[in-house]
Design a protein around this motif. Sequence first.
Motif: not given
Length: 268
Positions: A172-173, A214-215, A219-224, A242-247
Motif C-alpha cells: 500500500k506504500m 495505519s498503512k 507495510t512494515t510488517n509485510y516488508f519484514v 520516525y521519518t514519517y513521524g509515526v513514532l
Amino acid sequence: MDTKDLITIYIPTFNRLSLLKRAIESILAQTYQNFEVIIIDDNSTDGTHNYLKKISLDDSRIRYFLKEENSGACISRNMAIESAKGKYITGLDDDDYFLPNRLEEFINYWSLKNKDTIALTSGYQKPNHISLRNKPMLIKQKDLLFGNFVGNQIFTETKTLQYLKGFDANLKMWQDLDMWYRVLSLGNIQKIPHATYFFDTSHLLGRISEAKGSKIFETTNYFVEKHKLTPFEKRMLNNHLYTYGVLKSKDHFANICKEINKIFRLIR
C-alpha cells in the motif's frame, strides 16, 4: 527508432493533466534524445486520453496505455516495464519533471560505473531545496533499512526490472523502497553528484505515494516478512517510522546505529 542505448521512460498518471503535460515537456527537452516514453493512464476522467492520443500522433516515441479501471501506480508501472523496448529504463512521476541533462548524465555515468553497480540515481531539486553530493555515493542493500537513500527513481537496464517482475502491487506504500531493496540484491546503486530531477511538493493534488494512518505499520510488517528480516534489521527499519513521524519518542539504539551506518558509507 534506434534501439542502441535507447532509454524507456515510464509515467503512471491519474487525473493530473496539467502536471502530466509539464512532465512530458521536460522529457522532450532532454539533451539526450534517444528515448521512448510510455504513459499508463489509470482511467483518468480529466481529458488525459485526448491529450495522449494527440501527442502520440505528433511524436512516434510516445506510447500510451489506457486502463479500464483504476488499479494503482504499481500495476501501471509494471505494464510499462513489460512493454519497454529500451536497453535502459527510468521512471518519472507525473507531478515531477526532469532537468534538461538527466538522461545524458545517466548515459555518461553508466559508461564509468564499476562492475558491482546495477543502477544509478541522482540528487534532486524540490521547492527551496537542492539535494546533491560532492562525489558519487554507493548505496548498498542494508542502507535502505535506515532510509530511502535512493529516492523515487532509478536508471538501470530494462532487463533488471523485468527479471525482478517489477513493483509489488500488494504494497500500500513503500513500493519504491521494496523495488530498490530487491534491485540492491543484485548489486550496488550509485548516486551521481548532480541534481537532475525536480521533486514537486508544492501542488495540492497529492503525491502518488503518501503515508496515511495505519498503512505504514501494515507495510512494515509485510516488508519484514517478505524479506525475512532479522530482529536487528527490523529494528533498523523502524527509522522509517520516525521519518514519517509515526513514532515520536526517539529510539537511541536505532539512531546510534544510523550514525554508524553513515560512517561506514563514508569510508568504504
